[in-house]
Each structure stands twice: as structure tokens, then as C-alpha cells.
Design an enzyme around this catalytic site. Structure first.
Site, PDB file in Angstrom:
ATOM      1  N   LYS A  91       0.826  -1.220   0.000  1.00  0.00           N
ATOM      2  CA  LYS A  91       0.000   0.000   0.000  1.00  0.00           C
ATOM      3  C   LYS A  91       0.859   1.269   0.000  1.00  0.00           C
ATOM      4  O   LYS A  91       2.061   1.222   0.264  1.00  0.00           O
ATOM      5  CB  LYS A  91      -0.948   0.007   1.197  1.00  0.00           C
ATOM      6  N   ARG A  93       2.037   4.998   1.310  1.00  0.00           N
ATOM      7  CA  ARG A  93       2.144   5.767   2.546  1.00  0.00           C
ATOM      8  C   ARG A  93       1.424   7.101   2.335  1.00  0.00           C
ATOM      9  O   ARG A  93       1.119   7.468   1.205  1.00  0.00           O
ATOM     10  CB  ARG A  93       3.618   6.014   2.864  1.00  0.00           C
ATOM     11  N   GLN A  96       1.610   9.708  -0.898  1.00  0.00           N
ATOM     12  CA  GLN A  96       2.261   9.132  -2.091  1.00  0.00           C
ATOM     13  C   GLN A  96       1.269   9.053  -3.256  1.00  0.00           C
ATOM     14  O   GLN A  96       1.591   9.471  -4.373  1.00  0.00           O
ATOM     15  CB  GLN A  96       2.834   7.743  -1.783  1.00  0.00           C
ATOM     16  N   GLY A 116      13.165   9.518   4.667  1.00  0.00           N
ATOM     17  CA  GLY A 116      12.727   8.161   4.971  1.00  0.00           C
ATOM     18  C   GLY A 116      11.236   7.968   4.765  1.00  0.00           C
ATOM     19  O   GLY A 116      10.716   6.861   4.886  1.00  0.00           O
ATOM     20  N   GLY A 118       9.549   8.194   2.014  1.00  0.00           N
ATOM     21  CA  GLY A 118       9.200   7.498   0.776  1.00  0.00           C
ATOM     22  C   GLY A 118       8.941   8.432  -0.390  1.00  0.00           C
ATOM     23  O   GLY A 118       7.981   8.276  -1.140  1.00  0.00           O
ATOM     24  N   LYS A 119       9.828   9.407  -0.568  1.00  0.00           N
ATOM     25  CA  LYS A 119       9.649  10.368  -1.656  1.00  0.00           C
ATOM     26  C   LYS A 119      10.003   9.754  -3.014  1.00  0.00           C
ATOM     27  O   LYS A 119       9.348  10.055  -4.013  1.00  0.00           O
ATOM     28  CB  LYS A 119      10.500  11.623  -1.402  1.00  0.00           C
ATOM     29  N   SER A 120      11.043   8.906  -3.048  1.00  0.00           N
ATOM     30  CA  SER A 120      11.523   8.405  -4.352  1.00  0.00           C
ATOM     31  C   SER A 120      10.423   7.695  -5.135  1.00  0.00           C
ATOM     32  O   SER A 120      10.332   7.840  -6.357  1.00  0.00           O
ATOM     33  CB  SER A 120      12.682   7.436  -4.179  1.00  0.00           C
TER      34      SER A 120
END
Ligand code: ADP
Ligand code: MG
Length: 452
Positions: A91, A93, A96, A116, A118-120
Site C-alpha cells: 500500500k 504511505r 504518495q 525516509g 518514501g519520496k523516491s
């Protein structure tokens, strides 16, 4: 006697008339002050309206986030499928999905999210779901290499171009950029490549004209702004991207939440209209503490050793120091007491730096004693403590540095040692920076407030 009296009287009347003149001036100045205050309030209001329409006010952003939190877009099915099958994630975050939807819609977006968070994924996933390729600007080759390693495991085709790329590799990338049958989805480059390689930019133009340059991601986008904590001159030149490739959607990513920095970055990147999403920065698992530094160096280091040997026995941590010399000295003191510690600062050989980083990541050494050079790209999840041997130069820096603790969401401590002498050491260092002194004062006032 009479003469003295008349002299005094004359003096009094001259003082009186001077006083009168001063009062008139005071009156004039007060009026001028009123005038200016009124003007100021009008201008501030105008500026606020202006920046709200540019970035979407916080209210607009909230409703914008709701607008984009949907899964009935034409691309939604594919996005879900790629999340599960390519990225092997069950799923999203928070934020996103919203960010990915904006990018897929071809709009520009800024995502502010703690490191940390989860941008990428927010540019990697749209890259896989779209035709053509995504250009990723990233400040450090080591950061790109980390991402490429992960993408390789996931079998997502990605590559990087930098000064040490071989001729053959460059040629291969240039061909892929134009080939409509290419599988290459992400091309990582440093900002220098855009700033200095005319050849590369002209290849990008060709690819853009062929409809192959779909999205642009600018990672660590705060590096554009001199107001931020990590300004890089080549980021200043990235405005060329939006000017030359207006139809490629741009996503800017950062963990720096200051609106000043964000506005500046948007201006530098020549983004006209941009949706900004800001994720929560609340880290309830981090415990913050300020301690008075003992003026006796020996007592101070003993205090730290006590912490390491008791509270943090066997646990992984970072000690941030003001200077390379401090870092080396603290490392030595710790090593002499049998604590496994390694130094990290900018003046070391790259291979020595990466050795310390690797051994620490593998828990072969317990503590990295570092200057702020130990920064981007650290994503060890189980850091249980970050000790500041000296205060940071700003709250922003302190937040970034201490935020490397507890990435695994388990409890972790951030301890800052506050000593009066450090104010002067840092003050000399920030004297040339924009609002450097002001930021330092904010840092000092944080130390005072928590110092009970
Ligand atoms: P950032 O760039 O914000 O610092 P990264 O993109 O490097 O963060 O991601 C940090 C970690 O979070 C990575 O290990 C990544 O795989 C993981 N991650 C990202 N998105 C998700 C998700 N939706 N579910 C689980 N893990 C995720
Ligand atoms: Mg990142």
C-alpha cells in the site's frame, strides 16, 4: 551674578526651543511610522495573497490533497498494478498516491516529506507507468547509486550519467533517450550535467521533441535556495528545465519545510503554478533533550561515555561535532575506552568515508563521530541516539541531523549538549550566510527554553 543668570536663562530658552524642535521631529517621525506601518500591513496582505495563489494556501492544499486522493483516474489501475508487481509494496504511505496522481496528470508538484518517508517512489512509479523516460536530478552520485541498486533488484530499467561515465555508456544512453522502443525509464544526473553539458541538454531537447521526456524529478530541491541548509550553486541553473521543457511535469522533493525555501526553489525552477503537499513531521518516537555542557572537557566526555555504556550499551548512534578536530578527538577518547567508534568528515578520502559508513551500517562499529558532512543518504533504520556535541547552526539543521534517529519508528533519543562558547564558534562560521545569525539565535533560544 546677573550676567550668570541671564546666561543661564538664555541657555534654558535655547534648550527649550531645541526641545520643541525635537518634539516636532518626534511628531513627524510618529506620523511617518504610522504611514509605514499601514503600508507594511497592505503589502504583507498582498504578499500573502500572492504566495497563496502561487502555491495554494494551506486550506487549498488540504482540499487539493483530497481531490487527488482518488483511484478513478485513467491511470489508476496501472498505478496499483505497478505498486504491487514492480515495487512489491502492498500500500501507499500518506501523500504518495496524491503526489503520483498529480504527476500522472502532467502537473507540477512539490512534495515535502521527512527523510525516509518514501519520496523516491513518487517519481519512480510514475516513470514506470508512463511512456518515455523521467529525468532525475540528484545532488550526490552515492544517492543515485543507492537508488539504482534498489531499482535493479526490482527490474526497473534505470541508469545514471556523470563525469566518470564511459564514452560507450554515454552513447548508449543517448540512443535510448531517442528510441521509441527503449525500456529505459529513469535517467539520473547531477545538476552539473544540466549546467555544464551542452551536449546532454541538446539530446534532452531532441528527446523532448520526440515526446520521450515525460517527467522531471528534482530531488533535494531545497538545494536551489540559498536560504536552505544545503545550497548548491548548480541547482540555481535548473530553471532551464521548465523553460525548455514546459510540458514535462516537474516534481520537486525535499524534507525542508520552510515556506521561504520552497518559494525560492519554485522561483528558481521557473515553476508558474505548483501544488504543494506537506507530510506530517511529527515524530512521536523521538525524545528530545538539552543538556548543559560541562566546561571541563574531561567531565563532558565522561558524561557522554556514561550514556553510551549504560543507556545505549550495544546500540547504534551518531555523535555530531562542530569541527573535524572535535570529531577526531572524541573518536579517540571513545576508542581509548574500548568503545567502537569511527570518524567521518569532509576531509577524509572517499574510500575511508564509505568504509566507516559501511561498517557502521553493518553494526561493526557502534558510533559514527561526525561533522555535518555525514548527511544525505544515511538511512540506517535502528539509530537509537543522536548526540550533538555542539549545537547545530540552525533549527532546520538540527531537525535534519537529529531526525536520523529512530527511522524504524522505535523509540530513540536526541540529546543536544549546549555550551556558551559554541555560540561564538558557530557565529563566526555563519557570518556570511543569509540570516545566518538570526537562525543561530533561534537555535540558542531553543537550547535555553529546554534547558531546565
Ligand atoms: P526519502 O527519499 O523520503 O528519504 P525513500 O524514498 O528513500 O525516502 O524511502 C525510504 C524507504 O521507505 C525505502 O526503503 C522505501 O523502499 C520505503 N518505502 C517507500 N514507500 C513505501 C511504501 N508505500 N510502503 C513501504 N515502504 C515504502
Ligand atoms: Mg530521498
Amino acid at each position: 551674578m546677573a550676567t550668570t543668570l541671564s546666561v543661564l536663562q538664555e541657555e534654558l530658552s535655547s534648550v527649550d526651543s531645541e526641545l520643541q524642535a525635537v518634539e516636532i521631529q518626534v511628531q513627524e517621525l510618529l506620523e511617518r511610522q504610522q504611514d509605514l506601518l499601514q503600508k507594511k500591513s497592505v503589502l504583507t496582505k498582498k504578499i500573502k495573497q500572492f504566495s497563496d495563489t502561487e502555491s495554494g494556501s494551506s486550506k487549498d492544499t488540504e482540499s487539493a490533497a483530497e481531490d487527488w486522493n482518488k483511484e478513478d483516474f485513467p491511470w489508476s489501475k496501472k498505478v496499483r498494478e505497478v505498486l504491487r508487481n514492480s515495487f512489491k509494496l502492498p500500500k501507499f504511505r500518506p501523500l504518495q498516491l496524491e503526489t503520483i496522481n498529480v504527476t500522472m496528470a502532467g502537473r507540477d508538484v512539490f512534495l515535502v516529506m521527512p527523510t525516509g518517508g518514501g519520496k523516491s517512489l513518487c517519481y519512480q512509479l510514475p516513470a514506470v507507468c508512463s511512456d518515455g523516460f523521467t529525468l532525475v536530478i540528484c545532488p550526490l552520485v552515492s544517492l543515485m547509486e543507492d537508488q539504482l541498486m534498489v531499482l535493479e533488484q526490482l527490474k526497473v530499467s534505470a541508469t545514471l550519467l556523470n563525469a566518470s561515465s564511459s564514452k560507450e555508456h554515454v552513447k548508449w544512453v543517448y540512443t535510448e533517450m531517442l528510441s521509441s522502443s527503449s525500456q529505459l525509464k529513469l535517467i539520473y544526473v547531477t545538476p552539473e550535467k544540466i549546467a555544464k553539458s551542452k551536449m546532454f541538454v541538446s539530446k534532452l531537447e531532441k528527446a523532448y521533441q520526440a515526446g520521450r521526456l515525460t517527467h522531471i524529478a528534482v530531488d533535494e530541491v531545497h538545494c536551489c535556495s540559498q536560504w536552505g541548509h544545503d545550497f548548491r550553486p548548480d541547482y540555481k541553473l535548473l530553471g532551464i528545465l521548465k523553460r525548455q521543457f514546459p510540458n514535462a511535469s516537474l516534481i520537486g522533493l525535499t524534507a525542508t519545510a520552510t515556506s521561504h525555501v520552497l518559494h525560492d526553489a519554485q522561483k528558481i525552477l521557473c515553476i508558474q503554478k505548483c501544488i504543494t503537499f506537506t507530510a506530517s513531521f511529527n515524530r512521536p518516537n523521538l525524545y528530545y533533550e538539552v543538556r548543559q555542557k560541562s566546561p571541563v572537557a574531561q567531565n563532558f566526555i565522561e558524561d557522554i561515555v556514561k550514556l553510551i555504556n549504560r543507556r545505549y550499551k550495544g546500540l547504534s548512534g551518531i555523535i555530531y561535532c562542530f569541527s573535524q578536530k572535535d570529531a577526531e578527538q572524541v573518536t579517540m577518547s571513545l576508542q581509548q575506552l574500548g568503545i567502537k567508534a569511527g570518524t567521518y568528515h569532509a576531509n577524509m578520502e572517499p574510500k575511508d568515508k564509505s568504509r566507516v559508513h559501511k561498517r557502521w551500517s553493518a553494526n561493526e562499529i557502534q558510533i559514527v563521530v561526525a561533522t555535518v558532512a555525514f548527511g544525505m543518504g544515511i538511512d540506517k533504520p535502528d539509530v537509537r541516539f543522536v548526540i550533538h556535541h555542539s549545537m547545530s547552526k540552525s533549527m532546520e539543521n538540527y531537525y535534519q541531523e537529529s531526525g536520523r534517529a529512530g527511522r524504524d519508528d522505535q523509540k530513540a533519543d536526541c540529546i543536544l549538549y549546549y555550551g556558551f562558547g559554541d555560540i561564538f564558534r558557530i557565529s563566526t562560521m555563519v557570518v556570511m550566510e543569509n540570516v545566518g545569525q538570526q537562525k543561530l539565535y533561534d537555535m540558542v533560544s531553543y537550547c535555553h527554553n529546554l534547558n531546565r
